[in-house]
Design a protein around this motif. Structure first.
Motif, mmCIF file in Angstrom:
data_model
loop_
_atom_site.group_PDB
_atom_site.id
_atom_site.type_symbol
_atom_site.label_atom_id
_atom_site.label_comp_id
_atom_site.label_asym_id
_atom_site.label_seq_id
_atom_site.Cartn_x
_atom_site.Cartn_y
_atom_site.Cartn_z
ATOM 1 N N GLN A 77 10.480 19.706 2.734
ATOM 2 C CA GLN A 77 10.077 18.398 3.249
ATOM 3 C C GLN A 77 11.305 17.651 3.737
ATOM 4 O O GLN A 77 12.366 17.717 3.115
ATOM 5 N N THR A 78 11.134 16.984 4.858
ATOM 6 C CA THR A 78 12.173 16.116 5.389
ATOM 7 C C THR A 78 11.556 14.723 5.510
ATOM 8 O O THR A 78 10.381 14.527 5.197
ATOM 9 N N SER A 79 12.327 13.790 5.999
ATOM 10 C CA SER A 79 11.797 12.431 6.146
ATOM 11 C C SER A 79 10.689 12.369 7.194
ATOM 12 O O SER A 79 9.883 11.448 7.183
ATOM 13 N N LYS A 80 10.609 13.374 8.067
ATOM 14 C CA LYS A 80 9.620 13.349 9.149
ATOM 15 C C LYS A 80 8.626 14.505 9.122
ATOM 16 O O LYS A 80 7.691 14.517 9.918
ATOM 17 N N GLU A 81 8.838 15.505 8.260
ATOM 18 C CA GLU A 81 7.990 16.700 8.295
ATOM 19 C C GLU A 81 7.723 17.240 6.900
ATOM 20 O O GLU A 81 8.514 17.057 5.991
ATOM 21 N N ASP A 82 6.609 17.954 6.802
ATOM 22 C CA ASP A 82 6.290 18.750 5.621
ATOM 23 C C ASP A 82 6.066 20.164 6.141
ATOM 24 O O ASP A 82 5.216 20.381 7.013
ATOM 25 N N ASN A 83 6.850 21.144 5.667
ATOM 26 C CA ASN A 83 6.880 22.493 6.225
ATOM 27 C C ASN A 83 6.638 23.561 5.165
ATOM 28 O O ASN A 83 7.062 23.400 4.018
ATOM 29 N N TYR A 84 6.005 24.626 5.570
ATOM 30 C CA TYR A 84 5.990 25.883 4.828
ATOM 31 C C TYR A 84 6.574 26.938 5.769
ATOM 32 O O TYR A 84 6.193 27.012 6.944
ATOM 33 N N ILE A 85 7.477 27.753 5.245
ATOM 34 C CA ILE A 85 7.968 28.924 5.964
ATOM 35 C C ILE A 85 7.520 30.119 5.131
ATOM 36 O O ILE A 85 7.843 30.217 3.943
ATOM 37 N N VAL A 86 6.775 31.040 5.761
ATOM 38 C CA VAL A 86 6.210 32.175 5.042
ATOM 39 C C VAL A 86 6.658 33.472 5.710
ATOM 40 O O VAL A 86 6.499 33.650 6.915
ATOM 41 N N PHE A 87 7.223 34.371 4.897
ATOM 42 C CA PHE A 87 7.555 35.724 5.317
ATOM 43 C C PHE A 87 6.570 36.637 4.591
ATOM 44 O O PHE A 87 6.487 36.603 3.362
#
Length: 188
Positions: A50-60
């Motif tokens: 999570q950043t101040s502007k985004e919520d992310n998942y990175i999946v391999f």
């Protein structure tokens, strides 16, 4: 004078908050059982950032063990209007080559201070008939929903790095951060 010091400290606090990145540990088995819409059958690595502007998942992820070809799926999800959407995806696959994700080798940063995720992941290539032998080490850079690469080969002792065609389009501060990490990485 006190007002000015307070305003300066407040500005520094906002700047620091803007650049903050939070990583949340995810249990791979629980993630797999959650019915999250990732491609593949096996989760090799999953990161929630999570950043101040985004919520992310990175999946391999990969198909079943022993599948031929050995497809490595890399997916970048972001939460948009309360739903998880794939914003970047790539399938890495080569005939006669198996890829291996280096789960403990990664970096999350915000080099350009835009409040969005910049990331570096590492994976390696191995001959299908000898997974103990490493052919090359690859750095996969995620920046503004695009992938960029650095690569070093075992054949020359990892002494030279080659770059993807789009790599030079990265901002200087992103390249410097990535290359500092890459230079200190044990690629063997």
């Amino acid at each position: 004078m006190g007002k000015y010091v307070f305003l300066i400290l407040l500005s520094v606090g906002f700047y620091t908050a803007e650049a903050q990145i939070t990583t949340i540990s995810i249990n791979k088995e629980n993630f797999k059982a959650s019915n999250f819409p990732f491609k593949g059958k096996r989760v090799l690595q999953v990161e929630r950032i999570q950043t101040s502007k985004e919520d992310n998942y990175i999946v391999f992820s990969k198909d079943e063990r022993g599948a031929n070809p050995d497809n490595l799926y890399v997916q970048h999800f972001q939460q948009v209007d309360g739903m998880w959407k794939v914003v970047t995806a790539e399938t890495i696959s080569e005939v006669g080559v198996i890829t291996s994700v280096w789960e403990s080798r990664k970096a999350f940063f915000d080099a350009d201070k835009d409040g969005k995720l910049d990331a570096l992941f590492v994976y390696s290539r191995h001959p299908q008939d000898n997974v103990q032998k490493q052919l090359s080490c690859i750095g996969l850079v995620l920046y503004k929903n695009k992938f960029y690469r650095l690569r070093a080969e075992e054949a020359d002792g990892y002494s030279q790095t080659t770059y993807s065609e789009n790599y030079s389009s990265l901002p200087v501060e992103v390249r410097e951060t990535v290359e500092r990490y890459w230079e200190n990485l044990d690629k063997r």
